[in-house]
Write an enzyme that holds these catalytic residues in place. Structure first.
Site, short mmCIF file in Angstrom:
data_model
loop_
_atom_site.label_atom_id
_atom_site.label_comp_id
_atom_site.label_asym_id
_atom_site.label_seq_id
_atom_site.Cartn_x
_atom_site.Cartn_y
_atom_site.Cartn_z
N ASP A 239 0.82 -1.21 0.00
CA ASP A 239 0.00 0.00 0.00
C ASP A 239 0.85 1.26 0.00
OD1 ASP A 239 -2.49 -1.06 0.09
OD2 ASP A 239 -2.66 -1.01 2.28
N LYS B 177 -3.44 2.92 -1.90
CA LYS B 177 -4.72 3.49 -1.53
C LYS B 177 -4.44 4.83 -0.89
CE LYS B 177 -7.23 -0.51 0.19
NZ LYS B 177 -7.83 -0.92 1.45
N MET C 83 -7.88 8.82 9.31
CA MET C 83 -8.54 9.21 8.06
C MET C 83 -9.48 10.40 8.27
SD MET C 83 -9.46 5.40 6.65
CE MET C 83 -10.18 4.85 8.18
N1 SAH Z 1 -3.89 0.17 9.45
C1 SAH Z 1 -3.35 1.50 9.69
C2 SAH Z 1 -4.42 2.58 9.53
C3 SAH Z 1 -5.04 2.64 8.17
S1 SAH Z 1 -6.15 4.00 8.00
C4 SAH Z 1 -2.71 1.54 11.07
O1 SAH Z 1 -2.90 0.62 11.88
O2 SAH Z 1 -1.97 2.49 11.32
C5 SAH Z 1 -5.05 5.24 7.36
C6 SAH Z 1 -4.92 6.37 8.35
O3 SAH Z 1 -3.93 6.07 9.33
C7 SAH Z 1 -4.47 7.67 7.76
O4 SAH Z 1 -5.54 8.36 7.16
C8 SAH Z 1 -3.95 8.40 8.98
O5 SAH Z 1 -5.01 8.92 9.74
C9 SAH Z 1 -3.34 7.28 9.78
N2 SAH Z 1 -1.89 7.17 9.59
C10 SAH Z 1 -1.21 6.12 9.08
N3 SAH Z 1 0.13 6.36 9.10
C11 SAH Z 1 0.28 7.60 9.65
C12 SAH Z 1 1.42 8.41 9.94
N4 SAH Z 1 2.67 8.01 9.69
N5 SAH Z 1 1.19 9.63 10.50
C13 SAH Z 1 -0.05 10.05 10.76
N6 SAH Z 1 -1.16 9.33 10.51
C14 SAH Z 1 -0.99 8.12 9.97
#
Ligand code: SAH
Length: 243
Positions: free
Chosen positions: A34, A56, A170
């Site tokens: 991803d 995505k 998100m």
């Molecule tokens: N499965 C992922 C989340 C997927 S939803 C997890 O467990 O982290 C995707 C969202 O995760 C983004 O829209 C954002 O809100 C958050 N996100 C993921 N990586 C991030 C990062 N490095 N810094 C800030 N927000 C992050």
């Protein structure tokens, strides 16, 4: 027929990959990844490993989920070890469960490899603990991305009147709406909130504000970004260590 490893890539910092995930990346015949998975992880793959990007971006998917499912399935027919690499943890708003159901229905074996979720690690790198003795006894992780169906709101706002820490994933594009809603259910306009962009990476940036002013302060931050709401945000004054 191969096996699919639904693998968490961690929140950004490559060193937050688990030992198990690293081993599978090194063994993989194909890695389906991803946008949120740190691409440097791919450098760990063996020679000849195939890479398939099914990026995505928050709400708009480059590939529809059904097509991603199919790509994974077809890879499992072709290769022995299939790593499906996802940002953070594969089951925290990662649709890993849907992918596993799709595979299971087609007789493909799978494993989940948990990853460090951004929901906890990104605030942590910003010096914001999601729980803290004497401040909050629980935290919630909520999607900021609500259904387009205007008939109902998926977020049960009335449940959020408590002092739980709330982490919205998100949600940057809904920041104005989220802060307005939290004021509407009774939180003070001065209630602490932070937006953290690109957490755990060298581009990490944290903006702290109140429900009233956060939108103006943080609306232009780059994604990925998450939102933390709660008194724990104030601990950053003492605990900030990374940026
Ligand atoms: N499965 C992922 C989340 C997927 S939803 C997890 O467990 O982290 C995707 C969202 O995760 C983004 O829209 C954002 O809100 C958050 N996100 C993921 N990586 C991030 C990062 N490095 N810094 C800030 N927000 C992050």
């Amino acid at each position: 027929m191969g096996k699919v490893y639904l693998t968490g890539a961690g929140p950004g910092d490559i060193e937050l990959l688990t030992v198990k995930a690293l081993r599978l990346v090194q063994e993989a015949d194909v890695i389906i990844y991803d946008r949120l998975a740190n691409p440097d992880i791919l450098k760990e793959a063996k020679n000849g490993c195939e890479f398939i990007y099914v990026g995505k971006e928050d709400s708009h998917h480059t590939l529809p989920q059904e097509e991603i499912n199919q790509v994974i399935y077809e890879s499992a027919l072709q290769y022995e070890t299939v790593v499906r690499l996802k940002g953070g943890d594969p089951l925290v708003f990662g649709r890993g469960g849907e992918e596993a159901i799709y595979l299971n229905e087609r007789g493909i074996k799978f494993e989940f490899i948990p990853g460090i979720t951004s929901a906890i690690a990104v605030p942590e790198y910003a010096g914001i603990p999601v729980t803290h003795r004497g401040i909050t006894v629980s935290f919630r992780v909520v999607t900021g991305h609500e259904s387009r169906n205007k008939e109902y709101s998926q977020i049960p706002w009335d449940n959020y009147k408590t002092d739980d820490t709330i982490v919205f994933l998100m949600g940057l594009h809904r920041l104005k709406h989220i802060s307005k809603k939290l004021i509407e259910i009774g939180k003070s306009k001065d209630y602490p909130i932070a937006v953290i962009s690109r957490g755990t990476t060298k581009d990490a940036k944290t903006v702290v504000g109140t429900l009233e002013n956060i939108y103006e302060k943080a609306k232009d931050l780059p994604t990925p970004a998450l939102i933390v709401v709660g008194e724990v945000v104030n601990l950053r004054e003492q605990l900030s260590w990374f940026e």
